[in-house]
Scaffold this motif. Structure first.
Motif, PDB file in Angstrom:
ATOM      1  N   LYS A 216     -42.375 -42.178 -21.772  1.00 33.42           N
ATOM      2  CA  LYS A 216     -42.817 -43.572 -21.620  1.00 33.42           C
ATOM      3  C   LYS A 216     -44.077 -43.862 -22.431  1.00 33.42           C
ATOM      4  N   LYS A 217     -44.974 -42.886 -22.536  1.00 34.08           N
ATOM      5  CA  LYS A 217     -46.222 -43.083 -23.270  1.00 34.08           C
ATOM      6  C   LYS A 217     -45.940 -43.446 -24.734  1.00 34.08           C
ATOM      7  N   HIS A 218     -45.155 -42.613 -25.408  1.00 36.98           N
ATOM      8  CA  HIS A 218     -44.868 -42.884 -26.812  1.00 36.98           C
ATOM      9  C   HIS A 218     -43.912 -44.063 -26.981  1.00 36.98           C
ATOM     10  N   TYR A 219     -43.077 -44.308 -25.999  1.00 42.81           N
ATOM     11  CA  TYR A 219     -42.219 -45.495 -26.032  1.00 42.81           C
ATOM     12  C   TYR A 219     -43.084 -46.754 -26.116  1.00 42.81           C
ATOM     13  N   ASN A 220     -44.102 -46.815 -25.271  1.00 40.71           N
ATOM     14  CA  ASN A 220     -45.003 -47.976 -25.275  1.00 40.71           C
ATOM     15  C   ASN A 220     -45.769 -48.061 -26.591  1.00 40.71           C
ATOM     16  N   GLU A 221     -46.237 -46.926 -27.093  1.00 35.67           N
ATOM     17  CA  GLU A 221     -46.991 -46.924 -28.351  1.00 35.67           C
ATOM     18  C   GLU A 221     -46.132 -47.401 -29.517  1.00 35.67           C
ATOM     19  N   LEU A 222     -44.893 -46.955 -29.566  1.00 36.55           N
ATOM     20  CA  LEU A 222     -44.011 -47.315 -30.681  1.00 36.55           C
ATOM     21  C   LEU A 222     -43.569 -48.767 -30.621  1.00 36.55           C
ATOM     22  N   ASN A 223     -43.625 -49.370 -29.465  1.00 38.43           N
ATOM     23  CA  ASN A 223     -43.347 -50.797 -29.345  1.00 38.43           C
ATOM     24  C   ASN A 223     -44.546 -51.645 -29.746  1.00 38.43           C
ATOM     25  N   GLU A 224     -45.693 -50.996 -29.883  1.00 38.23           N
ATOM     26  CA  GLU A 224     -46.908 -51.689 -30.306  1.00 38.23           C
ATOM     27  C   GLU A 224     -47.198 -51.489 -31.788  1.00 38.23           C
ATOM     28  N   PHE A 225     -46.795 -50.317 -32.319  1.00 36.87           N
ATOM     29  CA  PHE A 225     -47.109 -49.994 -33.720  1.00 36.87           C
ATOM     30  C   PHE A 225     -46.108 -48.954 -34.210  1.00 36.87           C
ATOM     31  N   PRO A 226     -45.468 -49.185 -35.362  1.00 38.23           N
ATOM     32  CA  PRO A 226     -44.412 -48.270 -35.814  1.00 38.23           C
ATOM     33  C   PRO A 226     -44.959 -46.962 -36.371  1.00 38.23           C
TER      34      PRO A 226
END
Length: 244
Positions: A216-226
């Motif tokens: 979930k952590k990286h999921y959220n990060e990748l939805n904010e910045f590719p």
């Protein structure tokens, strides 16, 4: 020598990489779905899988009725690609930076190169080889680490400079140092447009829902910045040498 370090790292990673690649979030639910979406009809089409790793992309493409030839710098990765795709496809050891002398002109409908070009300091000769082995109007499909992400990740101070970088991967078992090259967006695009291709589609991908369940952590990060970028480029009809 950097190339030897890259080869040795992937030989060392190969067994765990092959074991985990089916569901490793950044690969299975970020890179692969977005990159595969760039393919058009592939049934009965010929595909060169450049830097194929353990043959996961090849496995998917073969299952859809295409003919796949794959190569990789790592002999261990090729071993697993052959095991994964028993009696299907053709796989051999080859350096991505070297000419594909064993392949004739205009042999493939597609060339795929997923998350591998950043291991080359200069892309130009490799892109020219991709152009040569593609049929007229053939498609080059690549995924790369996003240049803006890399600039931040490596805490670079000279954006326009292509520079050697390294990090330690811990997601495939024991820690392994990975060496590569970071470059600007211009230096990701120019080797394509200056060597016989035009860009048909560029995607800054988002992770799939399956990613969220596992990380979930990286999921959220990748939805904010590719972190990655996917590109489809078309081989130009006219000869590009000496032309604008």
């Amino acid at each position: 020598m950097k190339k030897e370090k890259i080869k040795n790292a992937y030989n060392e990673l190969a067994e765990d990489y092959n074991r985990l690649i089916d569901h490793k979030p950044h690969n299975a639910y970020y890179d692969r779905p977005n990159t595969l979406n760039l393919f058009k009809d592939i049934k009965n089409k010929s595909i060169l899988d450049a830097a194929c790793g353990p043959g996961k992309y090849a496995e998917i493409l073969l299952s859809k009725g295409s003919q796949v030839t794959g190569f990789d710098l790592s002999a261990e990765m090729i071993k697993f690609a052959k095991q994964r795709n028993v009696n299907q496809g053709r796989f051999f050891v080859h350096d991505l930076s070297k000419p594909l002398t064993m392949i004739k002109d205009e042999s493939f409908d597609y060339v795929l190169c997923a998350l591998a070009l950043h291991y080359l300091e200069d892309w130009n000769s490799t892109i020219r080889e991709f152009h040569r082995v593609l049929k007229t109007n053939g498609l080059l499909i690549i995924s790369i680490e996003h240049p803006f992400f890399e600039y931040n990740y490596y805490e670079s101070t000279e954006y326009f400079k292509t520079e050697a970088v390294k990090c330690v991967w811990t997601g495939f078992g024991k820690p392994v140092e990975i060496n590569s090259y970071r470059r600007s967006l211009n230096d990701c695009i120019a080797p394509l447009t200056e060597n016989g291709f035009y860009i048909d589609k560029l995607v800054e991908p988002k992770p799939t829902q399956e990613f969220e369940k596992l990380d979930k952590k990286h999921y959220n990060e990748l939805n904010e910045f590719p972190a990655f970028m996917c590109i489809r480029a078309v081989k130009k009809v006219e000869q590009y040498y000496g032309k604008n």
